[in-house]
Design an enzyme around this catalytic site. Structure first.
Site, PDB file in Angstrom:
ATOM      1  N   GLN A  88       0.905  -1.116   0.032  1.00 27.17           N
ATOM      2  CA  GLN A  88      -0.051   0.105   0.005  1.00 27.17           C
ATOM      3  C   GLN A  88       0.825   1.184  -0.078  1.00 27.17           C
ATOM      4  O   GLN A  88       1.991   1.086   0.539  1.00 27.17           O
ATOM      5  CB  GLN A  88      -0.999   0.033   1.009  1.00 27.17           C
TER       6      GLN A  88
ATOM      7  N   HIS B 257      -9.846   2.967  19.122  1.00 28.31           N
ATOM      8  CA  HIS B 257      -9.097   1.866  19.516  1.00 28.31           C
ATOM      9  C   HIS B 257      -9.727   1.218  20.941  1.00 28.31           C
ATOM     10  O   HIS B 257      -9.646   0.177  21.289  1.00 28.31           O
ATOM     11  CB  HIS B 257      -7.690   2.060  20.054  1.00 28.31           C
TER      12      HIS B 257
ATOM     13  N   GLU C 217      -0.216  -8.833  11.119  1.00 26.90           N
ATOM     14  CA  GLU C 217      -0.274  -7.575  10.340  1.00 26.90           C
ATOM     15  C   GLU C 217       0.475  -7.867   8.901  1.00 26.90           C
ATOM     16  O   GLU C 217       1.537  -8.506   8.900  1.00 26.90           O
ATOM     17  CB  GLU C 217       0.191  -6.240  10.975  1.00 26.90           C
TER      18      GLU C 217
ATOM     19  N   ASP D 291      -0.666 -12.297   5.958  1.00 21.94           N
ATOM     20  CA  ASP D 291      -2.206 -11.900   5.631  1.00 21.94           C
ATOM     21  C   ASP D 291      -3.103 -12.591   6.586  1.00 21.94           C
ATOM     22  O   ASP D 291      -3.085 -13.901   6.869  1.00 21.94           O
ATOM     23  CB  ASP D 291      -2.577 -12.466   4.193  1.00 21.94           C
TER      24      ASP D 291
ATOM     25  N   ASP E  75      -8.717  -5.410  12.858  1.00 18.37           N
ATOM     26  CA  ASP E  75      -8.483  -3.766  12.933  1.00 18.37           C
ATOM     27  C   ASP E  75      -7.947  -3.445  11.631  1.00 18.37           C
ATOM     28  O   ASP E  75      -6.842  -3.267  11.389  1.00 18.37           O
ATOM     29  CB  ASP E  75      -7.518  -3.708  14.116  1.00 18.37           C
ATOM     30  N   SER E  76      -8.667  -3.651  10.482  1.00 19.44           N
ATOM     31  CA  SER E  76      -8.336  -3.549   9.066  1.00 19.44           C
ATOM     32  C   SER E  76      -8.951  -2.317   8.633  1.00 19.44           C
ATOM     33  O   SER E  76      -9.587  -1.774   8.920  1.00 19.44           O
ATOM     34  CB  SER E  76      -9.042  -4.783   8.017  1.00 19.44           C
TER      35      SER E  76
ATOM     36  N   PRO F  12      -5.370  -5.216   0.478  1.00 20.69           N
ATOM     37  CA  PRO F  12      -5.047  -6.400   0.897  1.00 20.69           C
ATOM     38  C   PRO F  12      -6.241  -6.711   1.872  1.00 20.69           C
ATOM     39  O   PRO F  12      -6.501  -7.659   2.472  1.00 20.69           O
ATOM     40  CB  PRO F  12      -3.726  -6.217   1.587  1.00 20.69           C
TER      41      PRO F  12
END
Ligand code: SAM
Length: 278
Positions: free
Chosen positions: A28, A59, A102, A134, A152-153, A159
């Site tokens: 990214q 959060h 991550e 992934d 938490d995407s 991706p």
């Protein structure tokens, strides 16, 4: 200079700031800004991910409603979360271990270097296992079972797309323990209503309990931002303020946004959201 978010074709948030780091990672376009109003700000592929000024809202609401609802969360999985904010909140509990899966190690590296106000010391906690992979692949192969899975995407682009699919949710269900709970961000109730609706409908087919919570996060434009909690055990809506207060006091939990009244109040959905969820 100005950063203009490119998440939507027809509406943008502009934030004045100075770019302090930019890298096209293998996954990214990662940019880091220093802004007078929101402090440091991380963007990925043109979408605001987190800012020092309002990250606490996101959060705390992405973690505590599930962590407090589970009677005794010990084994935690965070998918995404490379900025370390969700990790910081999870480590406030007496957990045994937390996996952070991550896909992009550059996000973790940049967060450690520039976003220490967000990640603080969480990346050095001995309970942490970092996996650079992934998240969808990890959950396919893992033998571990988790009490809590936190997704938490970013938004379903690049991706992260796979992290909104039915097969992904079914697999999450199978790696959760018998009273396990999944919580995820599900976007703006106005600008990303389809995302919220499709995730909710899919999760309803897989989990016995699915609830939605709302919070207003200034840099995630589009009014109320949503979170979905899918539980195989306790219903987060069944906890009353007294129960939550007891659990918070026992943990001596310190928060800036989440509290017992927010836990219950945030599941009081306005009519347009109820209709959206059918
Ligand atoms: N608060 C943000 C939001 O609501 O959009 C999410 C912030 S967090 C930085 C998102 C993280 O998810 C990024 O670090 C990104 O690299 C990671 N990510 C994206 N797709 C992923 C995948 N398939 N597996 C694991 N991590 C992923």
């Amino acid at each position: 200079m100005w950063f203009y978010e490119s998440l939507y074709p027809d509406i943008k948030i502009g934030v004045k700031g100075k770019i302090i780091h930019r890298k096209k990672t293998p996954y990214q376009d990662m940019q880091l800004y220093s802004t007078p109003r929101f402090g440091k700000m991380l963007t990925l592929d043109g979408a605001i991910q987190t800012t020092e000024a309002d990250e606490f809202i996101y959060h705390e609401m992405l973690t505590h409603p599930a962590m407090i609802t589970h009677p005794n969360p010990k084994n935690i999985l965070i998918i995404g979360g490379g900025d370390g904010g969700a990790l910081r909140e999870v480590l406030k509990y007496k957990i045994k271990k937390v996996y952070l899966v991550e896909i992009d190690k550059d996000v973790i590296n940049i967060s450690k270097k520039y976003l220490d106000k967000i990640c603080q010391k969480s990346f050095h906690d001995k309970r942490l296992n970092i996996v650079i992979d992934d998240g969808a692949k990890f959950i396919k192969n893992t033998k571990e079972r988790f009490d809590i899975v936190i997704v938490d995407s970013p938004d379903p682009i690049g991706p992260a797309k796979i992290l909104f699919s039915k097969s992904f949710y079914s697999r999450v269900n199978s790696i959760l323990t018998s009273k396990g709970i999944m919580i995820r961000q599900s976007g703006s109730t106005t600008l990303q209503a389809d995302e919220l609706k499709s995730s909710y409908k899919t999760l309803k087919k897989i989990f016995p309990v699915v609830e939605v919570q709302l919070a207003a996060i200034p840099t995630y434009i589009g009014g109320f931002f949503s979170f979905i909690i899918a539980s195989k055990g306790t219903n987060p809506k069944k906890l009353n303020v007294k129960d939550i207060k007891k659990r918070i006091n026992k943990l001596r939990l310190r928060t800036k946004y989440y509290n017992p009244e927010v836990h219950t109040g945030s599941m009081g959905l306005p009519g347009y959201v109820r209709r959206l969820l059918g």
